[in-house]
Write an enzyme that holds these catalytic residues in place. Structure first.
Site, PDB file in Angstrom:
ATOM      1  N   GLY A 139      46.333  24.007  73.490  1.00 28.81           N
ATOM      2  CA  GLY A 139      46.227  25.427  73.637  1.00 28.81           C
ATOM      3  C   GLY A 139      45.575  25.753  73.445  1.00 28.81           C
ATOM      4  O   GLY A 139      45.206  26.699  75.017  1.00 28.81           O
ATOM      5  N   ILE A 140      44.376  26.516  72.358  1.00 34.89           N
ATOM      6  CA  ILE A 140      43.092  27.022  72.483  1.00 34.89           C
ATOM      7  C   ILE A 140      42.109  26.533  74.105  1.00 34.89           C
ATOM      8  O   ILE A 140      41.439  27.652  74.594  1.00 34.89           O
ATOM      9  CB  ILE A 140      42.213  26.699  71.302  1.00 34.89           C
ATOM     10  CG1 ILE A 140      43.257  27.046  69.514  1.00 34.89           C
ATOM     11  CG2 ILE A 140      40.716  27.585  71.572  1.00 34.89           C
ATOM     12  CD1 ILE A 140      42.281  27.314  68.672  1.00 34.89           C
ATOM     13  N   ARG A 220      37.243  23.168  63.962  1.00 34.59           N
ATOM     14  CA  ARG A 220      36.486  22.820  62.476  1.00 34.59           C
ATOM     15  C   ARG A 220      35.054  22.201  62.779  1.00 34.59           C
ATOM     16  O   ARG A 220      35.049  20.997  63.600  1.00 34.59           O
ATOM     17  CB  ARG A 220      38.065  21.822  61.982  1.00 34.59           C
ATOM     18  CG  ARG A 220      38.705  22.043  61.700  1.00 34.59           C
ATOM     19  CD  ARG A 220      39.860  23.051  60.360  1.00 34.59           C
ATOM     20  NE  ARG A 220      40.253  23.131  60.269  1.00 34.59           N
ATOM     21  CZ  ARG A 220      40.699  24.551  61.010  1.00 34.59           C
ATOM     22  NH1 ARG A 220      40.535  25.383  62.091  1.00 34.59           N
ATOM     23  NH2 ARG A 220      42.743  25.073  59.594  1.00 34.59           N
ATOM     24  N   ASP A 244      31.648  28.895  64.331  1.00 33.26           N
ATOM     25  CA  ASP A 244      32.747  29.934  63.704  1.00 33.26           C
ATOM     26  C   ASP A 244      33.663  28.844  62.420  1.00 33.26           C
ATOM     27  O   ASP A 244      33.759  29.581  61.742  1.00 33.26           O
ATOM     28  CB  ASP A 244      34.361  30.583  64.918  1.00 33.26           C
ATOM     29  CG  ASP A 244      34.799  30.739  63.640  1.00 33.26           C
ATOM     30  OD1 ASP A 244      33.951  32.017  63.418  1.00 33.26           O
ATOM     31  OD2 ASP A 244      35.665  30.953  63.550  1.00 33.26           O
ATOM     32  N   GLU A 249      32.176  24.202  54.302  1.00 32.82           N
ATOM     33  CA  GLU A 249      32.277  25.134  54.346  1.00 32.82           C
ATOM     34  C   GLU A 249      33.241  25.859  53.669  1.00 32.82           C
ATOM     35  O   GLU A 249      34.335  24.938  52.816  1.00 32.82           O
ATOM     36  CB  GLU A 249      33.641  25.395  56.226  1.00 32.82           C
ATOM     37  CG  GLU A 249      34.013  26.566  56.507  1.00 32.82           C
ATOM     38  CD  GLU A 249      34.633  26.878  57.611  1.00 32.82           C
ATOM     39  OE1 GLU A 249      35.936  27.285  57.581  1.00 32.82           O
ATOM     40  OE2 GLU A 249      34.303  26.002  58.472  1.00 32.82           O
ATOM     41  N   HIS A 268      33.907  31.963  60.027  1.00 39.14           N
ATOM     42  CA  HIS A 268      35.851  31.519  60.260  1.00 39.14           C
ATOM     43  C   HIS A 268      36.403  32.252  60.548  1.00 39.14           C
ATOM     44  O   HIS A 268      37.248  32.896  59.538  1.00 39.14           O
ATOM     45  CB  HIS A 268      35.789  30.054  59.489  1.00 39.14           C
ATOM     46  CG  HIS A 268      37.139  29.585  59.886  1.00 39.14           C
ATOM     47  ND1 HIS A 268      36.987  28.946  59.098  1.00 39.14           N
ATOM     48  CD2 HIS A 268      38.123  29.589  60.503  1.00 39.14           C
ATOM     49  CE1 HIS A 268      38.366  27.712  59.569  1.00 39.14           C
ATOM     50  NE2 HIS A 268      38.733  28.873  60.672  1.00 39.14           N
ATOM     51  N   ALA A 270      37.305  33.988  64.149  1.00 34.23           N
ATOM     52  CA  ALA A 270      38.108  33.869  65.322  1.00 34.23           C
ATOM     53  C   ALA A 270      39.742  34.522  64.900  1.00 34.23           C
ATOM     54  O   ALA A 270      40.363  34.643  66.068  1.00 34.23           O
ATOM     55  CB  ALA A 270      38.231  32.761  65.863  1.00 34.23           C
ATOM     56  N   ASN A 271      39.886  34.081  63.807  1.00 38.29           N
ATOM     57  CA  ASN A 271      41.393  34.243  64.126  1.00 38.29           C
ATOM     58  C   ASN A 271      41.454  35.385  62.454  1.00 38.29           C
ATOM     59  O   ASN A 271      42.416  35.163  61.724  1.00 38.29           O
ATOM     60  CB  ASN A 271      42.940  33.346  63.727  1.00 38.29           C
ATOM     61  CG  ASN A 271      43.975  33.336  63.890  1.00 38.29           C
ATOM     62  OD1 ASN A 271      44.544  34.085  64.845  1.00 38.29           O
ATOM     63  ND2 ASN A 271      44.777  32.635  63.683  1.00 38.29           N
TER      64      ASN A 271
END
Length: 307
Positions: A139-140, A220, A244, A249, A268, A270-271
């Protein structure tokens, strides 16, 4: 039939869920019940450890809020016999937009120019007409390919199956990764995190990249060997990295990646929640309706594939 529908309507929404999510369940026909009476669990915040006490034998379906589910697999909770759905696909527009921003920032060296305190004459490159490798064209990846159309780039797409990816000049499989990397000006990592994709980009892959190529990761952190990446950046054997996500992490203060040359890191982001929540609410609304009516659910997790 009536008993099945009544049972399917019994939904528990996990702690910390916003009112919008609760309303979506009710508007879709679900009845909010205590966890012990539920057949479905809608999860919003917290990891597998927090969710585990809610997963009694009567829970037949669990909706997870993230597109990536590797931590749930690692916990051992995702096992056959219960349906799990993720948010896969719904966050693609936001994440792909961020990936494009990182690509442009790297090409135009915005990470350097934004911090200068004296007038300089830099020599940035551009995105137009370049070759872009999209590693993981779900999808991305497909949304990013769509966003890249005005830049007239050449797309090299990698998927697990090697299926033809719309908009790509080349569609191939992971065993051709090194060959693809040799041709790319930008490498975008957008694959799911599984045992097979851990350290997908390591020392050999980085060595195959062009000295001017940028590596972008919006998937990821575990998909890239961080130590190998730091070495490549310090040695300047690649043009740069825009990340990102990182491994580890959160990236600890003082980690070598923070100070590596040509490393652009966004934590992190982006969303963000204000973009994520409305899309998740709509996914939940549709899936509750599907669950009650006995229709296929969206975003079903493939237990065997690991995502």
């Amino acid at each position: 039939m009536a008993d099945r529908v009544t049972h399917a309507r019994a939904v528990h929404v996990g702690p910390g869920a916003p009112d919008e999510l609760v309303s979506a369940v009710e508007e879709a026909g679900g009845k909010i019940v205590p966890p012990e009476d539920a057949s479905a669990l809608i999860w919003f915040t917290g990891g597998p450890g927090e969710a585990a006490p809610y997963l009694h034998e009567g829970i037949r379906w669990v909706q997870l809020p993230g597109a990536g589910v590797e931590s749930w697999f690692a916990s051992g909770l995702l096992t056959p016999g219960r349906t799990y759905t993720s948010a896969v696909g719904i966050y693609a527009p936001s994440v792909a937009e961020h990936a494009l921003a990182l690509m442009l920032a790297g090409a135009r060296r915005l990470h350097e120019l934004a911090s200068v305190r004296t007038w300089t004459r830099p020599d940035p490159t551009g995105l137009g007409g370049s070759t872009v490798a999209v590693v993981g064209s779900g999808g991305i990846g497909q949304e990013l390919i769509r966003l890249l159309e005005p830049f007239r780039v050449r797309i090299l797409a990698i998927t697990r199956s090697g299926r033809t990816v719309p908009g790509a000049a080349v569609s191939t499989t992971p065993d051709r990764l090194v060959d693809v990397l040799k041709e790319a000006d930008f490498v975008v990592v957008a694959a799911p995190s599984t045992d097979e994709t851990r350290a997908l980009i390591g020392e050999p892959e980085l060595a195959a990249m062009r000295e001017t190529a940028w590596l972008i990761n919006i998937a990821r952190g575990a998909l890239i060997d961080t130590d190998a990446l730091v070495e490549a950046l310090v040695a300047r054997t690649i043009g740069g990295a825009a990340l990102d996500v990182t491994d580890p992490e959160p990236l600890p203060d003082g980690h070598p990646l923070w100070g590596a040359p040509n490393a652009l890191i966004t934590p992190h982001s982006a969303n963000p929640l204000k973009l994520r929540l409305p899309r998740y609410v709509e996914r939940v609304r549709r899936n509750v309706e599907n669950y009650i009516e006995g229709r296929p659910l969206e975003g079903v997790v493939d237990i065997d594939a690991g995502y």
